[in-house]
Structures are given as C-alpha cells and as structure tokens.
Design a protein around this motif. Structure first.
Motif, PDB file in Angstrom:
ATOM      1  N   MET A   1       8.393   0.077   1.430  1.00 26.53           N
ATOM      2  CA  MET A   1       8.613   0.208  -0.015  1.00 26.53           C
ATOM      3  C   MET A   1      10.103   0.072  -0.379  1.00 26.53           C
ATOM      4  N   LYS A   2      10.911  -0.487   0.516  1.00 22.24           N
ATOM      5  CA  LYS A   2      12.345  -0.553   0.296  1.00 22.24           C
ATOM      6  C   LYS A   2      12.742  -1.567  -0.773  1.00 22.24           C
ATOM      7  N   ASN A   3      11.867  -2.526  -1.060  1.00 24.30           N
ATOM      8  CA  ASN A   3      12.241  -3.607  -1.970  1.00 24.30           C
ATOM      9  C   ASN A   3      11.747  -3.398  -3.405  1.00 24.30           C
ATOM     10  N   ILE A   4      11.218  -2.216  -3.708  1.00 25.03           N
ATOM     11  CA  ILE A   4      10.744  -1.933  -5.059  1.00 25.03           C
ATOM     12  C   ILE A   4      11.939  -1.842  -6.010  1.00 25.03           C
ATOM     13  N   SER A   5      11.788  -2.437  -7.213  1.00 25.24           N
ATOM     14  CA  SER A   5      12.867  -2.421  -8.207  1.00 25.24           C
ATOM     15  C   SER A   5      12.515  -1.495  -9.370  1.00 25.24           C
ATOM     16  N   PHE A   6      13.548  -1.067 -10.098  1.00 22.97           N
ATOM     17  CA  PHE A   6      13.330  -0.244 -11.288  1.00 22.97           C
ATOM     18  C   PHE A   6      12.487  -1.005 -12.313  1.00 22.97           C
ATOM     19  N   ARG A   7      12.724  -2.306 -12.432  1.00 28.39           N
ATOM     20  CA  ARG A   7      11.984  -3.111 -13.401  1.00 28.39           C
ATOM     21  C   ARG A   7      10.491  -3.097 -13.076  1.00 28.39           C
ATOM     22  N   GLN A   8      10.149  -3.200 -11.800  1.00 24.41           N
ATOM     23  CA  GLN A   8       8.736  -3.169 -11.416  1.00 24.41           C
ATOM     24  C   GLN A   8       8.104  -1.818 -11.752  1.00 24.41           C
ATOM     25  N   LEU A   9       8.835  -0.741 -11.489  1.00 25.36           N
ATOM     26  CA  LEU A   9       8.305   0.594 -11.784  1.00 25.36           C
ATOM     27  C   LEU A   9       8.129   0.801 -13.289  1.00 25.36           C
ATOM     28  N   ARG A  10       9.059   0.281 -14.086  1.00 18.69           N
ATOM     29  CA  ARG A  10       8.924   0.403 -15.544  1.00 18.69           C
ATOM     30  C   ARG A  10       7.718  -0.394 -16.039  1.00 18.69           C
ATOM     31  N   SER A  11       7.458  -1.538 -15.421  1.00 17.17           N
ATOM     32  CA  SER A  11       6.277  -2.323 -15.776  1.00 17.17           C
ATOM     33  C   SER A  11       5.014  -1.542 -15.451  1.00 17.17           C
TER      34      SER A  11
ATOM     35  N   LEU B   1       4.627  -5.608  -6.559  1.00 20.77           N
ATOM     36  CA  LEU B   1       4.623  -4.187  -6.220  1.00 20.77           C
ATOM     37  C   LEU B   1       3.425  -3.852  -5.325  1.00 20.77           C
ATOM     38  N   GLU B   2       2.262  -4.416  -5.652  1.00 23.32           N
ATOM     39  CA  GLU B   2       1.073  -4.183  -4.836  1.00 23.32           C
ATOM     40  C   GLU B   2       1.241  -4.790  -3.442  1.00 23.32           C
ATOM     41  N   ALA B   3       1.888  -5.953  -3.385  1.00 22.25           N
ATOM     42  CA  ALA B   3       2.132  -6.582  -2.084  1.00 22.25           C
ATOM     43  C   ALA B   3       3.074  -5.729  -1.241  1.00 22.25           C
ATOM     44  N   GLU B   4       4.096  -5.168  -1.880  1.00 23.90           N
ATOM     45  CA  GLU B   4       5.043  -4.316  -1.177  1.00 23.90           C
ATOM     46  C   GLU B   4       4.373  -3.028  -0.688  1.00 23.90           C
ATOM     47  N   ALA B   5       3.491  -2.470  -1.535  1.00 20.74           N
ATOM     48  CA  ALA B   5       2.794  -1.237  -1.165  1.00 20.74           C
ATOM     49  C   ALA B   5       1.659  -1.488  -0.178  1.00 20.74           C
ATOM     50  N   GLY B   6       1.091  -2.685  -0.225  1.00 24.01           N
ATOM     51  CA  GLY B   6      -0.010  -3.019   0.667  1.00 24.01           C
ATOM     52  C   GLY B   6      -1.343  -2.460   0.213  1.00 24.01           C
ATOM     53  N   VAL B   7      -1.411  -2.002  -1.051  1.00 29.72           N
ATOM     54  CA  VAL B   7      -2.655  -1.457  -1.613  1.00 29.72           C
ATOM     55  C   VAL B   7      -2.766  -1.878  -3.070  1.00 29.72           C
ATOM     56  N   GLN B   8      -3.998  -1.810  -3.600  1.00 29.04           N
ATOM     57  CA  GLN B   8      -4.217  -2.107  -5.016  1.00 29.04           C
ATOM     58  C   GLN B   8      -3.818  -0.892  -5.835  1.00 29.04           C
ATOM     59  N   LEU B   9      -3.051  -1.121  -6.893  1.00 30.16           N
ATOM     60  CA  LEU B   9      -2.546  -0.023  -7.714  1.00 30.16           C
ATOM     61  C   LEU B   9      -3.300   0.154  -9.024  1.00 30.16           C
TER      62      LEU B   9
ATOM     63  N   HIS C   1     -12.266  -3.057 -20.233  1.00 25.55           N
ATOM     64  CA  HIS C   1     -11.618  -2.308 -21.311  1.00 25.55           C
ATOM     65  C   HIS C   1     -10.152  -2.002 -21.021  1.00 25.55           C
ATOM     66  N   GLY C   2      -9.632  -2.504 -19.918  1.00 28.82           N
ATOM     67  CA  GLY C   2      -8.217  -2.270 -19.631  1.00 28.82           C
ATOM     68  C   GLY C   2      -7.932  -2.055 -18.158  1.00 28.82           C
ATOM     69  N   MET C   3      -6.722  -1.616 -17.893  1.00 32.94           N
ATOM     70  CA  MET C   3      -6.238  -1.396 -16.535  1.00 32.94           C
ATOM     71  C   MET C   3      -6.221   0.101 -16.242  1.00 32.94           C
ATOM     72  N   TYR C   4      -6.786   0.494 -15.104  1.00 32.78           N
ATOM     73  CA  TYR C   4      -6.873   1.889 -14.735  1.00 32.78           C
ATOM     74  C   TYR C   4      -6.284   2.092 -13.344  1.00 32.78           C
ATOM     75  N   PRO C   5      -5.357   3.045 -13.161  1.00 32.05           N
ATOM     76  CA  PRO C   5      -4.718   3.222 -11.861  1.00 32.05           C
ATOM     77  C   PRO C   5      -5.685   3.710 -10.790  1.00 32.05           C
ATOM     78  N   THR C   6      -5.526   3.190  -9.594  1.00 28.40           N
ATOM     79  CA  THR C   6      -6.273   3.674  -8.443  1.00 28.40           C
ATOM     80  C   THR C   6      -5.606   4.971  -7.970  1.00 28.40           C
ATOM     81  N   GLU C   7      -6.167   5.589  -6.942  1.00 28.60           N
ATOM     82  CA  GLU C   7      -5.556   6.808  -6.407  1.00 28.60           C
ATOM     83  C   GLU C   7      -4.150   6.508  -5.891  1.00 28.60           C
ATOM     84  N   ALA C   8      -4.004   5.364  -5.211  1.00 28.44           N
ATOM     85  CA  ALA C   8      -2.677   4.963  -4.737  1.00 28.44           C
ATOM     86  C   ALA C   8      -1.753   4.675  -5.917  1.00 28.44           C
ATOM     87  N   GLY C   9      -2.313   4.075  -6.958  1.00 29.08           N
ATOM     88  CA  GLY C   9      -1.526   3.784  -8.149  1.00 29.08           C
ATOM     89  C   GLY C   9      -0.996   5.041  -8.811  1.00 29.08           C
ATOM     90  N   ARG C  10      -1.821   6.080  -8.847  1.00 26.45           N
ATOM     91  CA  ARG C  10      -1.379   7.352  -9.442  1.00 26.45           C
ATOM     92  C   ARG C  10      -0.218   7.953  -8.653  1.00 26.45           C
TER      93      ARG C  10
END
Length: 306
Positions: free
Chosen positions: A1-11, A42-50, A56-65
């Motif tokens: 997870m070293k390559n995660i950016s602030f912009r990705q987290l804000r998205s 971000l999902e590629a960096e984490a290796g899991v679906q977020l 009806h929209g986008m809902y976070p997975t457990e890893a996403g939360r």
C-alpha cells in the motif's frame, strides 16, 4: 500500500459520500473516467475490491470500509496540521463551522451579523439542530465549535462561558395562576405540561425541577418539538410549558404568553462555546470564542422579559 496517494483516498471518500462516481467526480472537479481510474488503481494496489457496483450506487465492501476508515483518519490529521500551521501564522481569515442547539435561533441572526461586521474575512457557517445531533457533529468533527447549554461529558472538550439564560414556566395570559406570587410546585403539579424531547437540556431541567413531586416529571405531559410548536400549544390553552425565557420574550412582550411566578424559578443557566481538546485552537476559532465572550450582551435576549 506504499503507492497510495491522497488524491486516490479523497476520491474514495467522495464515492462513499455521494454513492456514484459521476456525483463524486462533480464534487472533486474531475471527470468520471478519472475517478474510476483512481479507484481501479487503489483496488489494484490493495489487491481487493473496495466497492460493490450496484444498480442504485456504489457500496463499500468490508475491505473498502477499512480503507475508508484509514482515509478519514488521514484527512483528520491533515486538518489538524492545517489548524496548527494557521495557529503559528496567526491567521484570522477563513471559515468556521459552528453547531448550535435549537434555542440559539432566537439570537443567531444578531450574533452572525455582529461577527461578520467585526471579522469580514471569516465565513461563519451556523448549523442549528437538537442537542443530540449537535453533540454528534462535534464528536464526528463535522463542526469546529458547539454552542450548548451544558457541555457533553462523554468527550473531552474546552468549554468557555459566553452568557446566561433562564428557564421559566409559561402559561396563556388568561390562566388562573397568572398574576399570583410564590406559586408552589404543588400548585402546578396537576397542570398539563407541553415538554421538549428527552434529549434536550430544557427537558432534563424540567424533570430535575419537578423531581420532589413523586411521579410528576413523567406526566401528565405532552412531548412536542420544536419550541415554536410548544409556544403555539400553550397560547391555544392546551397546557403550560417549561422553556428558556429568551425563547418566549417576544410573545411575553406582546401579551400572548405570561411567565408564572413559581417558587424556585427562574433557573439560571449558562451558555457554553465548546470545542474538542484534541483539536488545535486555531486563530479563527479563538477569534469567534473571544467575540462571544466580549459581545454576548449585545445579541443575547433579555433573560426575563417584562
């Protein structure tokens, strides 16, 4: 997870908040494909679906939360850093978010006008709500300062007194007890009261005041919100009410309501400006708090209208 950016987290936070990539992109000032790409990276960096993509929209997975929780922690720490740097600079411009309990509405306009005249470079946003929601916003860092009648006990806060308010019993002007002196609690024990919700400070003080009359605090009462509805109910002769004096000042002056002379009343309480102790006291926050303590008498209503 070293390559995660602030912009990705804000998205990621924007997607959670708005539920759709298109809406998140509008808020962020980006295109929908750009936000989609950041999520995929971000999902590629984490290796899991977020996020689960649903109709009806986008809902976070457990890893996403879990990632979202970390993102909020980072946002909070960055905001704290901004506050600390501004404090070093002595900045007195910017924006302050203030939450307030519902009875603040009776002096909110005067307060905002006076503050704007003194600090034209500070944008004051005021959110008025019930006490429960106001304290919850303070806990969640959704506001900088809360204006309340009593500080919360389940969170560490700074509390600065900026004025006084009083609690009284009001009745319709033709009520038999109007004009009598030294009315006892026993005299009003059989009266029907219109009371505020159980989470309000006014309700808590009503129950404390009537506590020596066994069972009286529990009834006969009608619970009602907001204060304006309670005042209308009293004017319609459906009961008495236990309210902040400044919230009925206009009606008392107009002869639409009367304050009863009850033994032990008025109860004098204080207004507090409350902020979290784990947040730096920024120059903007200090300016607002200092303004309240210096000028409260200019906009707080008369405690006991005549």
């Amino acid at each position: 997870m070293k390559n995660i950016s602030f912009r990705q987290l804000r998205s990621l936070l924007a997607i959670e908040s708005h539920g759709k990539i298109v809406e998140a992109a509008k808020v962020l000032g980006l295109t929908a494909p750009a936000v989609t790409l950041q999520l995929k990276q971000l999902e590629a960096e984490a290796g899991v679906q977020l996020f689960e993509r649903m109709a009806h929209g986008m809902y976070p997975t457990e890893a996403g939360r879990a990632v979202l929780s970390a993102a909020r922690d980072i946002e909070d720490r960055l905001q704290l850093l901004v506050d600390e740097i501004n404090a070093f600079k002595g900045v007195k411009r910017g924006r302050i978010l203030v939450g307030a309990v519902s009875t603040v509405r009776y002096f909110a306009k005067q307060m905002q006008t006076a503050f704007a005249n003194e600090f034209p470079d500070i944008d004051l946003e005021l959110v008025i709500d019930r006490r429960t929601e106001t304290i919850e916003r303070l806990k969640n860092r959704a506001i900088d300062i809360a204006l309340v009648g009593r500080p919360p006990r389940d969170i560490s806060v700074r509390a600065a007194i900026f004025g006084e308010h009083t609690l009284v019993v009001v009745a319709p002007p033709h009520h038999p007890l109007v004009g009598k002196h030294g009315i006892s609690k026993a005299d009003i024990a059989s009266e029907h009261f219109i009371v505020r919700g159980s989470g309000s400070s006014t309700r808590i003080w009503f129950e404390r005041f009537m506590a020596e009359i066994p069972g009286r605090a529990a009834g006969p009462n009608t619970e009602m919100e907001p204060v304006e509805d309670i005042k209308r109910a009293v004017m319609a002769d459906t009961g008495l009410a236990f309210l902040a004096a400044h919230s009925v000042a206009e009606e008392v002056r107009a002869g639409k309501l009367a304050i009863l002379d009850v033994e032990g009343l008025p109860i004098r309480r204080q207004w507090f400006a409350v902020s979290r102790t784990d947040r730096a006291m920024t120059p903007v926050m200090s300016a607002f708090q200092d303004f309240l303590t210096r000028h409260s008498g200019e906009f707080l209503p008369e405690a006991l209208p005549s």
